[in-house]
Write an enzyme that holds these catalytic residues in place. Structure first.
Site, PDB file in Angstrom:
ATOM      1  N   ARG A   1       0.879  -1.175   0.000  1.00  0.00           N
ATOM      2  CA  ARG A   1       0.000   0.000   0.000  1.00  0.00           C
ATOM      3  C   ARG A   1       0.912   1.220   0.000  1.00  0.00           C
ATOM      4  O   ARG A   1       2.127   1.109   0.075  1.00  0.00           O
ATOM      5  CB  ARG A   1      -1.025  -0.025   1.156  1.00  0.00           C
ATOM      6  N   GLY A   2       0.263   2.389  -0.065  1.00  0.00           N
ATOM      7  CA  GLY A   2       1.044   3.631  -0.217  1.00  0.00           C
ATOM      8  C   GLY A   2       1.039   3.997  -1.689  1.00  0.00           C
ATOM      9  O   GLY A   2       1.381   3.166  -2.549  1.00  0.00           O
ATOM     10  N   ALA A   3       0.653   5.253  -1.975  1.00  0.00           N
ATOM     11  CA  ALA A   3       0.386   5.636  -3.363  1.00  0.00           C
ATOM     12  C   ALA A   3       1.546   5.361  -4.330  1.00  0.00           C
ATOM     13  O   ALA A   3       1.353   4.716  -5.366  1.00  0.00           O
ATOM     14  CB  ALA A   3      -0.042   7.103  -3.401  1.00  0.00           C
TER      15      ALA A   3
ATOM     16  N   ASP B   1      -2.612  10.897  -1.536  1.00  0.00           N
ATOM     17  CA  ASP B   1      -2.899   9.917  -2.587  1.00  0.00           C
ATOM     18  C   ASP B   1      -3.267  10.599  -3.885  1.00  0.00           C
ATOM     19  O   ASP B   1      -3.130  10.019  -4.964  1.00  0.00           O
ATOM     20  CB  ASP B   1      -4.020   8.986  -2.151  1.00  0.00           C
TER      21      ASP B   1
ATOM     22  N   ASN C   1      -6.241  11.920   1.174  1.00  0.00           N
ATOM     23  CA  ASN C   1      -5.250  11.105   1.898  1.00  0.00           C
ATOM     24  C   ASN C   1      -5.994  10.219   2.891  1.00  0.00           C
ATOM     25  O   ASN C   1      -7.218  10.292   3.019  1.00  0.00           O
ATOM     26  CB  ASN C   1      -4.232  12.015   2.607  1.00  0.00           C
TER      27      ASN C   1
END
Ligand code: MRU
Length: 335
Positions: free
Chosen positions: A52-54, A234, A244
């Site tokens: 995960r994490g943009a 994001d 976000n």
């Protein structure tokens, strides 16, 4: 060709057509990798939030294109796994431009993936440098401790480099001589990116931190214990509106009340140049089990109704600074 990025959250073997991602669901207890051999494997680790994490999901989605066989279909499929972060969309559009009229995308994608990884690594360093300059300008000379509060995880686990918001915190700790860095880590319900992932990274980095429940932030701020709130993004619209992790908007509202600088940090790949604002933007909603269950244990009655938006939207009017790799911006934003 075997390649692993500095932080080991992804490992790439293009000759064997196999990649591995660190399973973030198991952290901080276990460091195990999940093997990716097909576009379905890639879709699943993004959808299920093993990664995960943009910026990271953007890069992992590109690996999915390499493993797949039908460019347009695979792009649509992978975009649907996590629709809020714009990075996947931006990298895919850039790849189409990069391809031009070239027929065999498989011949081009490896170079493109390495270009993206190198660019993102560099962007993270530039975000950190820009962020430190901002902090230096706002912190009084004689203050010995810089207190941050951050939300979710925006470090190396969420990117392919130092990190964004957390990258600034790490860089401040490394480079701001004479200053001690302390971090309040929002636990970040329901997925606990803060208490599991950010805490894990800060521990490795030797930075002092304390985990707080998300609903403690106002009290901590009221005690004068927060100098900066710094979060990731994001998707940032051209006017600065930012989507976000859910809970970000709460912090921005609190910062306004307590007069604390509210800072968003992101690479250019998180800016959506096609959207003027996020007023009507629809964010990803996730399943109710994330809220009412931990592992196999129910926290409440399984039949109760739940609303679980995964992100929120902070209007630009509540954001004091946006730190990108290209510089530090303040209102009025115009990306
Ligand atoms: O649901 P997640 O864990 O993918 O959400 C992550 C965030 O909201 C981060 O703040 C954002 O992706 C920026 S990561 C550099």
């Amino acid at each position: 060709m075997y390649y692993k990025i500095d932080f080991d959250n992804i490992k790439l073997d293009f000759d064997a057509n196999e990649f591995w991602v660190l399973d973030q669901k198991l952290l901080p207890f276990e460091e195990k990798y999940i093997s990716l051999k097909s576009v379905n494997d890639v879709y699943n680790v993004i959808k299920e939030m093993n990664v995960r994490g943009a910026p990271l999901i953007g890069v992992v989605a590109l690996l999915g294109l390499y493993l797949g066989n039908s460019l347009e279909n695979d792009m649509e499929f992978l975009k649907s796994a996590r629709p809020t972060a714009v990075n996947i969309f931006n990298y895919f559009n850039q790849f189409k431009k990069y391809l031009g009229n070239h027929q065999n995308y498989k011949e081009k994608i490896v170079d493109f993936i390495f270009e993206v990884i190198e660019t993102e690594e560099e962007r993270n360093i530039n975000i950190a440098k820009n962020g430190l300059n901002l902090i230096k300008g706002l912190i009084e000379e004689d203050k010995k401790v810089v207190n941050f509060l951050t939300h979710c995880n925006t470090g190396s686990l969420a990117t392919v480099g130092l990190g964004t918001a957390l990258g600034i915190i790490k860089y401040t700790h490394r480079e701001y001589s004479g200053k001690k860095v302390c971090v309040w880590v929002d636990e970040t319900r329901p997925y606990l990116q803060g208490s599991r992932l950010t805490a894990w990274e800060l521990k490795r980095e030797g930075i002092d931190f304390k985990i707080i429940t998300d609903n403690s932030a106002a009290y901590v701020m009221s005690q004068g214990l927060v100098d900066f709130v710094i979060v990731g993004a994001d998707r940032i619209a051209r006017n600065g509106d930012t989507s976000n992790k859910i809970g970000t908007l709460n912090l921005a509202v609190l910062c306004k009340y307590f007069n604390i600088p509210f800072v968003v940090a992101a690479p250019n790949s998180s800016v959506d140049y096609n959207l003027d604002n996020l007023a009507l933007f629809h964010v990803e909603e996730r399943n109710k089990e994330e809220v009412i269950k931990i592992g196999e244990i129910f926290l409440t009655d399984k039949d109760y109704e739940v609303y679980n938006p995964s992100f929120d939207i902070t209007p630009h009017t509540l954001i004091d600074y946006i730190v990108l790799d290209t510089g530090v911006y303040s209102r009025p934003y115009g990306f």
